[in-house]
Enzyme design. Sequence first.
Site, PDB file in Angstrom:
ATOM      1  N   ASP A  68     -63.534  57.820  49.209  1.00 44.84           N
ATOM      2  CA  ASP A  68     -62.553  58.687  49.297  1.00 44.84           C
ATOM      3  C   ASP A  68     -62.738  59.471  50.462  1.00 44.84           C
ATOM      4  OD1 ASP A  68     -59.836  59.367  48.437  1.00 44.84           O
ATOM      5  OD2 ASP A  68     -60.891  61.157  47.415  1.00 44.84           O
ATOM      6  N   SER A 118     -55.161  62.097  47.743  1.00 47.62           N
ATOM      7  CA  SER A 118     -55.104  60.687  47.385  1.00 47.62           C
ATOM      8  C   SER A 118     -53.899  60.495  46.346  1.00 47.62           C
ATOM      9  CB  SER A 118     -56.404  60.522  46.904  1.00 47.62           C
ATOM     10  OG  SER A 118     -57.428  60.771  48.078  1.00 47.62           O
ATOM     11  N   GLN A 178     -56.151  52.285  49.600  1.00 46.93           N
ATOM     12  CA  GLN A 178     -55.556  53.565  48.790  1.00 46.93           C
ATOM     13  C   GLN A 178     -54.243  54.029  49.679  1.00 46.93           C
ATOM     14  OE1 GLN A 178     -56.981  57.752  50.020  1.00 46.93           O
ATOM     15  NE2 GLN A 178     -58.280  57.246  48.305  1.00 46.93           N
TER      16      GLN A 178
END
Length: 295
Positions: free
Chosen positions: A211, A236, A286
């Site tokens: 991430d 995110s 993502q």
Amino acid sequence: MSDPLQSLLALLDLERIEENIFRGASRPAVIPRVFGGQVAAQSLVAAGRTVPGDRPAHSLHAYFLRPGDPGAPIVYTVDRIRDGRSFTTRRVVAVQHGQPIFHLSASFQAVEEGLEHQEPMPPAPDPESLPTAEELLPRYAHLFPDPRVADRMLEARAAIDLRYVGEPPYGTAAQGPREPRSQVWFRTNGKLDGAIDQPLLHVCLATYVSDMTLLDSVLLAHGRGGWAVGDVVGASLDHAMWFHRPFRADEWLLYDQQSPSSSGGRGLAQGRIHTADGHLAVTVIQEGLVRVPRV
């Protein structure tokens, strides 16, 4: 093993407070919310601790629901959805202040043989030839509106040796839009050994790192430097990973990332993590919030 890595491992060593309930601490964040990779990795730790050790994780799918509070513990509740002959499924809800902040579903599979193929590893320079974060970040400190940002970024990444192939987005924003692709090499800042050296830990560490830079490719496509220089607001939204082959997080891994699309205040990014000898270990996708601040 470095002190920052020991601190990160302690962060992932959740406290079991009931059979299916765990509690994790948070660490000070560069921005005033819990780092998404932390809550994803801790959730996978919670799920994995309810699964037999001979069933490694092969996928996870998650949603970030609310910003986490770095000053409060996080409680992880595991729902044992299914224990089959080959697959085990777990659902994890992360809760703070009585509200869910994160939801994860993870699947684990007994090891078996099968058909094998993979896309080839893309070319990349030797990671040892690239600058470390300590060498790289001071070059761009003058671009950050807050002079403390570089120090905070160094502190946040001290447990991970992360090296950009080429310049990071905050260093190339002035050059305008570029190909929406970025690469980083990464490994833990120290070797893992002894009782802590378990396959689940390597997977959770890769989840933590996944991430950190994935939305960089979205920023490059638009000549934006990101939150560090203040030209976008981001977070995110969801996260998915597939673990294809065994790997070690304390050995060099190439994270090749690219963005196929951005629209509606959101950017989509996908990444592939390869071992140094060319094996495709992980695929990551993502979608993140990517908004241009209103003047």
